[in-house]
Design a protein around this motif. Sequence first.
Motif, mmCIF file in Angstrom:
data_model
loop_
_atom_site.group_PDB
_atom_site.id
_atom_site.type_symbol
_atom_site.label_atom_id
_atom_site.label_comp_id
_atom_site.label_asym_id
_atom_site.label_seq_id
_atom_site.Cartn_x
_atom_site.Cartn_y
_atom_site.Cartn_z
ATOM 1 N N PRO A 216 2.911 -14.427 4.752
ATOM 2 C CA PRO A 216 3.350 -13.075 5.095
ATOM 3 C C PRO A 216 2.226 -12.217 5.652
ATOM 4 N N GLU A 217 2.626 -11.135 6.313
ATOM 5 C CA GLU A 217 1.660 -10.107 6.653
ATOM 6 C C GLU A 217 1.337 -9.331 5.378
ATOM 7 N N GLN A 218 0.107 -8.833 5.315
ATOM 8 C CA GLN A 218 -0.340 -8.101 4.137
ATOM 9 C C GLN A 218 -1.052 -6.836 4.584
ATOM 10 N N GLU A 219 -1.008 -5.835 3.752
ATOM 11 C CA GLU A 219 -1.672 -4.583 4.087
ATOM 12 C C GLU A 219 -2.320 -4.021 2.835
ATOM 13 N N VAL A 230 -0.319 -4.991 -0.534
ATOM 14 C CA VAL A 230 1.136 -5.067 -0.435
ATOM 15 C C VAL A 230 1.496 -6.159 0.564
ATOM 16 N N GLN A 231 2.398 -7.038 0.180
ATOM 17 C CA GLN A 231 2.770 -8.153 1.024
ATOM 18 C C GLN A 231 4.221 -8.014 1.493
ATOM 19 N N ALA A 503 0.133 -3.897 -14.088
ATOM 20 C CA ALA A 503 1.528 -4.309 -14.222
ATOM 21 C C ALA A 503 2.374 -3.680 -13.121
ATOM 22 N N GLY A 504 3.153 -4.535 -12.472
ATOM 23 C CA GLY A 504 4.073 -4.048 -11.444
ATOM 24 C C GLY A 504 3.484 -3.987 -10.058
ATOM 25 N N ASN A 505 2.179 -4.142 -9.892
ATOM 26 C CA ASN A 505 1.581 -4.141 -8.558
ATOM 27 C C ASN A 505 1.953 -5.424 -7.842
ATOM 28 N N GLU A 506 2.545 -5.282 -6.689
ATOM 29 C CA GLU A 506 2.987 -6.469 -5.956
ATOM 30 C C GLU A 506 1.885 -6.868 -4.982
#
Length: 510
Positions: A216-219, A230-231, A503-506
């Motif tokens: 995937p692209e990521q930023e 973030v992916q 927690a919860g960070n994608e």
Amino acid sequence: MVHQHIDLSSSAHSTRLEAALAALVQKFELPTEFPADVVAEAQAAVAQHALPEEDRTDIEFVTIDPASSTDLDQAVFIQREGSGYRVYYAIADVPSFVQHGGALDAETRERGMTIYLPQGRIPLHPEVISEDAGSLLPDQLRSAYIWNFELDDAANVTSVSLGRAQVKSRAKLSYDGVQKDLDAGTASESLQLLREVGEKRIALERARGGASLRIPEQEVEADGEHFKLVQRAPLPVEDWNAQISLMTGMAAADIMLEHKVGILRTMPAPDEPSIAKFRAQAKALGAPWSQDVKYGEFLRSLDLSDPKQLALMHQASSLFRGAGYTAFDGEVPEEPAQSAIAAPYAHTTAPLRRLIDRFVLELCDCLVNDRPIPDTLRAALPELPDLMQAAGQLASKTERAALDTIEAAILASHVGEVFEGVSIEGPTAQHLEKAQQSGRKPYGTVQLTNPPVTAKYEGNVAAGEHVRVVLKEADIEASKVSFEVAVSNSPETTGDNSGEKLAGNEHSAS
């Protein structure tokens, strides 16, 4: 090398992270400027450039790329033909701008490929070619190599032709925009056929045992000096579009093998230790890989909207090692296949960004159209594997350092916290003996559960065992992260706040 595209969001500019990433350019001595003679030669090549006589501006080509791309190598148009299809695939005519033996040729051989960093790219060609005269920009007359494929109703290739012609792309499309139009039913017939042909080519890939990495692209986003990655899971249209490129590379390989001269992209099958390590990672991330499921099918089963399975797709690149280039002239290679594709394959669709594609395009054009191979082209073939290997190693080191830097930035505010994971590689007996002799601690590799990253840790935990590790250091400038096994390695003693801030960070920095 598997390229992982990462950008910095506007919030991450002018931060400590951006400065650390910029320092990698100097650290790895990347060429930021083109020499004056190279620029002058490129400008002269553009000024003197003549379009091919054949006019195929009637073909309604479009380019499909990330929205920000300006170095546009490929354009596509598909139409139905009988019970099958005709696919036109235009590739930027970079050979017409680069003279063999000239300053530009020498510079591109030195560079080998475009190197991508989160804050920008180090291009293979001067921008006057890569982002202007050589790029298949919309509404501009351009010279291109046109691959002309006839496909049957199952999307098998039944005939191939290749030639240079002038083209004019109708539009510069983005993956997001095309997917939205396809989902809404408002896409052109050509784009609808791209989906149809792409899905059938995927079925053929599965049948021959091929595997595709959907990276995937990521930023990187920032809140002050706090960072997260973030992916975005890849869209189906990216896979369909990639299948046209793969089909072209396979056709190029077949042409060169038939004529017993050329250069292939080859890769051996993964070895058992690599497979075992990847199985351990899959288990650690909650997506065990069953023994009776083929590798390609397993990758396609991953849900890339799940951050852990997305991280596992990144880790799958560990099985795509050993890839190289095999040149031949007179006798075909004993092992011509690229194992992930499960077929012979050649790089030929990205000449603006990769050196070798320019030579493969020119060579295939000669072979298909029964023209003699220029001596300078034939002489270059045995030199290209070493040039590409050197360029690939530099790009891999640089991109790996960028990922390490981003990982350190993401974890920098969490030093001292405890993280849960699974040891996917414990220290060997030989390593333990050396560590004891030297007085150093043994180390292994841990797959963290949250964030789903892979890292080295100090300690001795067998592969496959649960492990709790403490983040000791996260140094952005040094691109370094270090963990050690927590004093208590029992999952029952995990505190409520262990790793709580994440927690919860994608995101995955691996």
